[in-house]
Design an enzyme around this catalytic site. Structure first.
Site, PDB file in Angstrom:
ATOM      1  N   ASP A 180     140.997  25.770  76.359  1.00 31.13           N
ATOM      2  CA  ASP A 180     142.121  25.055  75.778  1.00 31.13           C
ATOM      3  C   ASP A 180     141.594  23.973  74.713  1.00 31.13           C
ATOM      4  OD1 ASP A 180     144.265  23.208  75.112  1.00 31.13           O
ATOM      5  OD2 ASP A 180     145.056  23.152  77.028  1.00 31.13           O
ATOM      6  N   LYS A 215     148.592  19.258  65.944  1.00 30.55           N
ATOM      7  CA  LYS A 215     148.114  18.132  66.392  1.00 30.55           C
ATOM      8  C   LYS A 215     146.736  17.904  65.411  1.00 30.55           C
ATOM      9  CE  LYS A 215     148.634  19.238  71.365  1.00 30.55           C
ATOM     10  NZ  LYS A 215     149.625  18.197  71.879  1.00 30.55           N
ATOM     11  N   GLN A 254     143.011  19.454  72.461  1.00 33.78           N
ATOM     12  CA  GLN A 254     142.459  18.224  72.326  1.00 33.78           C
ATOM     13  C   GLN A 254     141.248  18.091  71.847  1.00 33.78           C
ATOM     14  OE1 GLN A 254     144.484  15.608  72.445  1.00 33.78           O
ATOM     15  NE2 GLN A 254     146.231  16.535  73.273  1.00 33.78           N
ATOM     16  N   HIS A 258     146.680  20.731  81.476  1.00 36.99           N
ATOM     17  CA  HIS A 258     147.975  20.390  80.838  1.00 36.99           C
ATOM     18  C   HIS A 258     148.792  21.504  81.342  1.00 36.99           C
ATOM     19  CE1 HIS A 258     151.131  20.742  77.759  1.00 36.99           C
ATOM     20  NE2 HIS A 258     150.679  19.352  77.301  1.00 36.99           N
ATOM     21  N   CYS A 265     152.637  16.013  80.783  1.00 34.92           N
ATOM     22  CA  CYS A 265     152.531  17.479  80.825  1.00 34.92           C
ATOM     23  C   CYS A 265     151.387  17.715  81.895  1.00 34.92           C
ATOM     24  CB  CYS A 265     152.457  18.250  79.815  1.00 34.92           C
ATOM     25  SG  CYS A 265     154.150  18.216  78.813  1.00 34.92           S
TER      26      CYS A 265
HETATM   27  C1  PLP Z   1     145.210  19.762  76.666  1.00 36.12           C
HETATM   28  C2  PLP Z   1     146.452  20.398  76.092  1.00 36.12           C
HETATM   29  N1  PLP Z   1     146.747  21.650  76.327  1.00 36.12           N
HETATM   30  C3  PLP Z   1     147.943  22.289  75.681  1.00 36.12           C
HETATM   31  C4  PLP Z   1     148.867  21.356  75.139  1.00 36.12           C
HETATM   32  C5  PLP Z   1     150.041  22.130  74.430  1.00 36.12           C
HETATM   33  O1  PLP Z   1     150.069  22.341  73.059  1.00 36.12           O
HETATM   34  P1  PLP Z   1     151.530  22.707  72.323  1.00 36.12           P
HETATM   35  O2  PLP Z   1     152.516  21.580  72.885  1.00 36.12           O
HETATM   36  O3  PLP Z   1     150.844  22.534  70.899  1.00 36.12           O
HETATM   37  O4  PLP Z   1     151.882  24.002  72.746  1.00 36.12           O
HETATM   38  C6  PLP Z   1     148.619  19.922  74.799  1.00 36.12           C
HETATM   39  C7  PLP Z   1     149.393  19.194  74.047  1.00 36.12           C
HETATM   40  O5  PLP Z   1     150.527  18.760  74.255  1.00 36.12           O
HETATM   41  C8  PLP Z   1     147.348  19.614  75.336  1.00 36.12           C
HETATM   42  O6  PLP Z   1     147.104  18.076  75.008  1.00 36.12           O
END
Ligand code: PLP
Ligand code: PLP
Lengths: 136, 406, 406, 136
Positions: free
Chosen positions: B198, B224, B201, B121, B364
């Site tokens: 990370d 989430k 998910q 991401h 993203c």
């Molecule tokens: C794999 C992953 N990493 C990071 C993020 C970023 O999370 P957040 O928007 O809560 O900072 C997301 C979700 O958008 C994600 O799916």
């Protein structure tokens, strides 16, 4: 219902885009992307000495809305003067599309080509486009 | 797990969109919230809203107890050794940036290597790009195979060639791929490489046992996993946290402040500057209770079932192409797909007309889009409140898309 | 302004503490929330919770409209030229850190001077200490006079000697002093000095017109102005925002991401990485509506009245010493005091027994405590829901303290 | 009611702190502050060859609770062996104060002196105090 926006004419322009492709040595060339989806539209134009659009092409990837909108726009500008092109606004584009009920996200798709067009024209005539109210 | 009973606890699922019941298939972006979390928020503001730590009066002590209680719950949810290893953040993005700014700027030097994967991401790419640019460090990316799984031989090679950090996602938010992180961490550690996972998910969807996995950092987003927006956390091994310089400076993260220098508070508070999102942390605690009551293995089993069903149903729709591993047990509840005739945006718009909320775009993960050679994909992502009938309606909606664009 | 009617809109004011009605005199730390804000939160989670900007489905568009609508409201609340000048943050602390990391690391170089004042909150000190240490810049502090007002001649001198940045508070969270910021900004600007105004204690309490004041940056905390915890904002002139490099990297703040570089989104989104606290922003919008309905000049008038009454009543209690300006029109609704016999902590504990919530400690202003030569003070801070009877009970409570420690 | 915590004995120790001041050439000297309020307690001790506390003083600024607690603690350690001092725990301190109903914030005030005492003793006998369960 949202898929009323996919009227025949939009689908037709999507499937059979007019003026799709590239020009050799275009006078105007501009490109932009929609950060929401990464869609890209490039517009190229040939302009004669009197400032009349002699030829126009667009290319890039996009959804039905952005592509149909670009396709229609190329039809619209063909043969127009740059002043006339500058006068094209949001309303013209949406009228062209049949004023579909687009949400705020999809309206960006509809207006992407217009934005690209204006960037191209303004940089050709050497002017900043800051004050163009139609682009906010 | 009784899905209908669970659904009744999510008030938003009673709403209609364009005259049809809302079918929410975008939990990968943010989850819906159960009444228990909404009630906890109202109770906080109606009964004991106050700044934490600094007040010696009753409601401040109540708020502090709930706030620190939420930290304990979060720590035990991922089996951290102690609550002090949990730093509350706005979400995964802030947590990764905290590590990049604090740990990264201290530990990464010119020529150092940071290993990432092409399925990351943006939140797990940009902070490292910024750091690499500042420190003249190098980014290396592990590729994926045709099924959307990490090329582990490539990763092994990069690990053996040495690096300072490996930052990778536990579960891909596009492909759904569940990476074999325990094995990866073991190899990385035996080569002296620090590992950031990370968990955006994974933590909401499956049992994540940090001591079993053994990684150094884990990041997750509360919003989430049923908690309020603006909530999330960083887990870090306590020794790491203690050695890290502060990130944001301000109130509450200090012990002493003089005109020209200051001493820092103990961890985790050293990293919680200013008034935190107290409601968000408390809501996260309630969300963790909710998930633990259900049992994370039940949550995971439910999602495996529905994902399997979706893979089956969607592949029956002509012209649909699905990305990611075909086997349900190595993927999370995320199904990204394209259709040959329709652009993802148009798919999403038409489905919206049916009350179905899916995501369309680059999710993203632009480098992954480039790697897959698509400008965008459509994505349905599931959670504990989704049911098979919703998948049927999704498949039906895709048939409509096909007709429109036939 | 009808205080009783206002009070009815704050459900927490119906609660009791130790059998007595709650008297909340710590709004300087965080404010209570009206039912309208609590309801807006519930409505958001019950009806249209979704990630913003990235969704093309109905509830995401609703959430985006509310989120961006809140930005518009916030911009007009402080009379910013356009919504793009508002970046949502967790609060003042994150906003100041954003400026220090992004603007500061780009613009401050070795030997550069940063002017602060001794009355700053830690959140407006530590970020500059960290920056100064990194860049080998110098911090200079303006002193206060015996009334707790800035020594403007000293400030003028520092301004004339030149500096890159002047970062100062609009209203002191301890002394209550309202600084003559318009005049200060004018002088600073005429010497080419950028000005950051910490509006944490002014924006919630009085009309702050950013175009009139003319400062370059303004920071504020939503949670101190009726909005949810985790909300706040940075105002910056658009040209500044556009020139500033990004701070946090991640989703939504980008336009294009490739493996080794990226292009940034337009402002303000360039500075809003990852999923933001959507509920918090929407709640801030509702809070702004609430305040504007009352009218900020009415809010200010109410606070002047109650502060004046408190100054009078408290000075009647034997052994009480009050800090800050004696004249009500040059101070905000904050009254810090000490008692000769009792330590601030003990004062707060005894008052808590009476249901009265005040703050005791250094109020995140240790350099000011050193300057005042006290280890700590007690502090009562007022807001639109406080009434004179509460001040009477506070004074009565202080009499009890006196008796206990007689 | 919260001000029941201000019992006679606490007020007496607050107003007339025992062993308040400094020692010349103390064998043990330790100091800590409460980040909540900036209160500071320092404890100094003289210890003889057998490890018996011969003399003790405390100083610093603090509220009634932290000061009374420090004052009582100095009385408690006087004449004790360092092993006995190490055995003093949270419970002893609170018993001494008459087990007042302190909230989580004020309990830090009550235990500040104990923490300082332990830091001093552990560093004197050259041991880390990590594992002292009473100090969490
Ligand atoms: C794999 C992953 N990493 C990071 C993020 C970023 O999370 P957040 O928007 O809560 O900072 C997301 C979700 O958008 C994600 O799916
Ligand atoms: C003057 C001042 N500046 C900054 C802050 C920090 O605000 P926040 O805790 O919302 O980040 C506060 C409040 O605590 C304050 O009063």
């Amino acid at each position: 219902m949202t898929y009323d926006i996919y009227r025949e004419i939009i689908l037709d322009h999507y499937k059979n885009p007019r003026n799709f492709g590239e020009l050799e040595n275009p006078d105007i060339k501009a490109k932009d992307s929609n950060p929401l989806c990464g869609d890209v539209i490039e517009i190229q134009m040939k302009v004669d000495a009197k400032g009349i659009v002699k030829d126009v092409r667009f290319n890039g990837q996009g959804c039905a809305i952005s592509r149909a909108s670009a396709s229609m726009l190329t039809e619209l500008v063909q043969g127009k003067t740059l002043d006339e092109v500058r006068a094209i606004g949001k309303k013209d584009v949406l009228d062209n599309l049949g004023n579909p009920d687009l949400g705020p996200a999809r309206i960006k798709c509809a207006l992407l080509a217009l934005k690209v067009l204006k960037v191209g024209v303004y940089s050709y005539i050497g002017q900043a486009m800051e004050k163009d109210a139609d682009l906010s | 797990m009784n899905v209908e009973e669970i659904r009744r606890q999510f008030p938003i699922l009673r709403r209609t969109v364009h005259g049809k019941p809302l079918i929410y298939l975008d939990s990968g972006a943010t989850s819906q919230k159960p009444q228990a979390v909404i009630d906890a928020i109202c109770r906080y503001y109606s009964e004991y809203n106050a700044n934490v730590h600094r007040g010696v009066y009753q409601i401040s002590e109540e708020a502090t107890a709930e706030y620190e209680g939420a930290r304990k719950k979060t720590a035990s949810f991922i089996n951290a050794k102690e609550p002090a290893e949990i730093v509350f953040t706005r979400g995964t993005t802030e947590a990764i940036n905290l590590v990049a700014y604090s740990w990264g700027r201290k530990n990464i030097a010119q020529g150092d290597k940071i290993i990432l994967t092409v399925m990351e991401h943006h939140s797990n790419i940009i902070p490292w790009q910024l750091l690499a640019k500042e420190k003249k460090a190098e980014l290396e990316y592990v590729d994926i195979d045709e099924e959307g799984k990490l090329k582990t031989d490539e990763l092994d090679e990069l690990i053996e060639r040495g690096a300072k950090l490996l930052a990778l996602t536990h579960v891909s938010n596009v492909l759904g791929t569940v990476n074999p992180v325990k094995e990866i961490v073991r190899k990385a550690h035996s080569n002296g490489i620090t590992v950031l996972l990370d968990g955006a998910q994974s933590v909401p969807h499956m049992l994540v046992d940090i001591q079993d996995i053994g990684c150094d950092f884990l990041t997750a987003s509360g919003h989430k996993m049923l908690a309020p927006t603006g909530s999330g956390f960083l887990y870090a091994r306590k020794e790491l946290l203690e050695e890290m310089p502060p990130f944001l400076g301000g109130g509450d993260m200090i012990r002493e402040v003089h005109l020209r220098d200051a001493k820092w508070n103990d961890v985790p508070w050293k990293f919680e500057a200013g008034t935190m999102h107290i409601e968000g942390a408390i809501g996260l605690g309630v969300a963790v209770d909710f998930l633990q009551n259900l049992g994370m293995s039940n949550v995971r089993a439910h999602e495996e079932k529905i994902t399997g069903y979706a893979l089956e149903k969607l592949s029956e729709v002509k012209g649909v192409r699905i990305y990611g591993p075909p086997d349900v047990d190595s993927r999370g509840g995320v199904v990204a797909f394209t259709m040959d005739s329709a652009h993802p945006h148009d798919i999403a718009s038409i489905l919206d007309g049916e009350g179905i909320a899916i995501r369309a775009g680059h999710h993203c993960a632009m480098p992954l889009m480039e790697r897959l050679n698509v400008p965008a994909t459509a994505r349905a992502s599931f959670y504990l409140y989704n049911k098979e009938e919703e998948v049927d309606l999704l498949a039906g909606g895709l048939e409509k898309v096909r007709q429109v664009f036939a």
